[in-house]
Design a protein around this motif. Structure first.
Motif, PDB file in Angstrom:
ATOM      1  N   LEU A   1       0.828  -1.207   0.000  1.00  0.00           N
ATOM      2  CA  LEU A   1       0.000   0.000   0.000  1.00  0.00           C
ATOM      3  C   LEU A   1       0.863   1.258   0.000  1.00  0.00           C
ATOM      4  O   LEU A   1       0.579   2.216  -0.738  1.00  0.00           O
ATOM      5  CB  LEU A   1      -0.950   0.008   1.195  1.00  0.00           C
ATOM      6  N   GLU A   2       1.925   1.269   0.808  1.00  0.00           N
ATOM      7  CA  GLU A   2       2.834   2.422   0.817  1.00  0.00           C
ATOM      8  C   GLU A   2       3.447   2.639  -0.554  1.00  0.00           C
ATOM      9  O   GLU A   2       3.519   3.768  -1.043  1.00  0.00           O
ATOM     10  CB  GLU A   2       3.953   2.211   1.836  1.00  0.00           C
ATOM     11  N   SER A   3       3.885   1.574  -1.187  1.00  0.00           N
ATOM     12  CA  SER A   3       4.493   1.665  -2.508  1.00  0.00           C
ATOM     13  C   SER A   3       3.493   2.175  -3.541  1.00  0.00           C
ATOM     14  O   SER A   3       3.811   3.024  -4.375  1.00  0.00           O
ATOM     15  CB  SER A   3       5.035   0.297  -2.927  1.00  0.00           C
ATOM     16  N   PHE A   4       2.281   1.655  -3.464  1.00  0.00           N
ATOM     17  CA  PHE A   4       1.231   2.083  -4.394  1.00  0.00           C
ATOM     18  C   PHE A   4       0.954   3.570  -4.244  1.00  0.00           C
ATOM     19  O   PHE A   4       0.931   4.319  -5.217  1.00  0.00           O
ATOM     20  CB  PHE A   4      -0.042   1.275  -4.152  1.00  0.00           C
ATOM     21  N   LEU A   5       0.754   4.021  -3.015  1.00  0.00           N
ATOM     22  CA  LEU A   5       0.444   5.427  -2.783  1.00  0.00           C
ATOM     23  C   LEU A   5       1.614   6.335  -3.158  1.00  0.00           C
ATOM     24  O   LEU A   5       1.419   7.411  -3.715  1.00  0.00           O
ATOM     25  CB  LEU A   5       0.034   5.659  -1.328  1.00  0.00           C
TER      26      LEU A   5
ATOM     27  N   GLY B   1       3.739   5.845  -5.452  1.00  0.00           N
ATOM     28  CA  GLY B   1       3.890   5.870  -6.899  1.00  0.00           C
ATOM     29  C   GLY B   1       2.742   6.524  -7.645  1.00  0.00           C
ATOM     30  O   GLY B   1       2.811   6.701  -8.866  1.00  0.00           O
ATOM     31  N   ASP B   2       1.694   6.912  -6.949  1.00  0.00           N
ATOM     32  CA  ASP B   2       0.516   7.518  -7.586  1.00  0.00           C
ATOM     33  C   ASP B   2       0.697   9.034  -7.616  1.00  0.00           C
ATOM     34  O   ASP B   2       0.409   9.732  -6.654  1.00  0.00           O
ATOM     35  CB  ASP B   2      -0.750   7.133  -6.820  1.00  0.00           C
ATOM     36  N   ARG B   3       1.199   9.550  -8.717  1.00  0.00           N
ATOM     37  CA  ARG B   3       1.505  10.979  -8.831  1.00  0.00           C
ATOM     38  C   ARG B   3       0.259  11.850  -8.741  1.00  0.00           C
ATOM     39  O   ARG B   3       0.310  12.935  -8.171  1.00  0.00           O
ATOM     40  CB  ARG B   3       2.254  11.250 -10.123  1.00  0.00           C
ATOM     41  N   ASP B   4      -0.837  11.394  -9.301  1.00  0.00           N
ATOM     42  CA  ASP B   4      -2.071  12.187  -9.218  1.00  0.00           C
ATOM     43  C   ASP B   4      -2.543  12.306  -7.766  1.00  0.00           C
ATOM     44  O   ASP B   4      -3.005  13.363  -7.343  1.00  0.00           O
ATOM     45  CB  ASP B   4      -3.175  11.579 -10.088  1.00  0.00           C
TER      46      ASP B   4
ATOM     47  N   ARG C   1      -3.206  15.549  -3.002  1.00  0.00           N
ATOM     48  CA  ARG C   1      -2.994  15.642  -1.550  1.00  0.00           C
ATOM     49  C   ARG C   1      -2.243  16.926  -1.208  1.00  0.00           C
ATOM     50  O   ARG C   1      -2.570  17.606  -0.235  1.00  0.00           O
ATOM     51  CB  ARG C   1      -2.208  14.420  -1.085  1.00  0.00           C
ATOM     52  N   LYS C   2      -1.249  17.261  -2.004  1.00  0.00           N
ATOM     53  CA  LYS C   2      -0.475  18.489  -1.783  1.00  0.00           C
ATOM     54  C   LYS C   2      -1.372  19.719  -1.955  1.00  0.00           C
ATOM     55  O   LYS C   2      -1.303  20.647  -1.157  1.00  0.00           O
ATOM     56  CB  LYS C   2       0.710  18.550  -2.754  1.00  0.00           C
TER      57      LYS C   2
END
Length: 73
Positions: free
Chosen positions: A52-56, A58-61, A66-67
């Motif tokens: 899950l950490e890796s997935f999140l 790697g999700d640039r959108d 979030r930023k």
């Protein structure tokens, strides 16, 4: 003032999920391949948080949204 900021809350939170049989099989296969690749046994329950950490990460959108959300007052 210290260079190191105050550490964030690092209290683990337990989540319980239900998955479909196909996903359960895929996760078991992944754990088996992990063991073959690294020579160490890892249970699915231990791999899922890293997945899950890796997935999140790697999700640039997601990171962009979030930023933007954090920048709003």
């Amino acid at each position: 003032m210290l260079k190191l900021a105050k550490l964030p809350d690092r209290t683990p939170i337990k989540l319980t999920i239900t998955v479909m049989p196909d996903l359960n099989g895929a996760l078991a296969d992944y754990a088996a391949l992990y063991r073959e690749t690294y020579g160490e046994k890892a249970e699915v329950i231990d791999l899922v948080p890293a997945m899950l950490e890796s997935f999140l990460a790697g999700d640039r959108d997601f990171a962009k949204a979030r930023k933007e959300r954090e920048a709003k007052p």
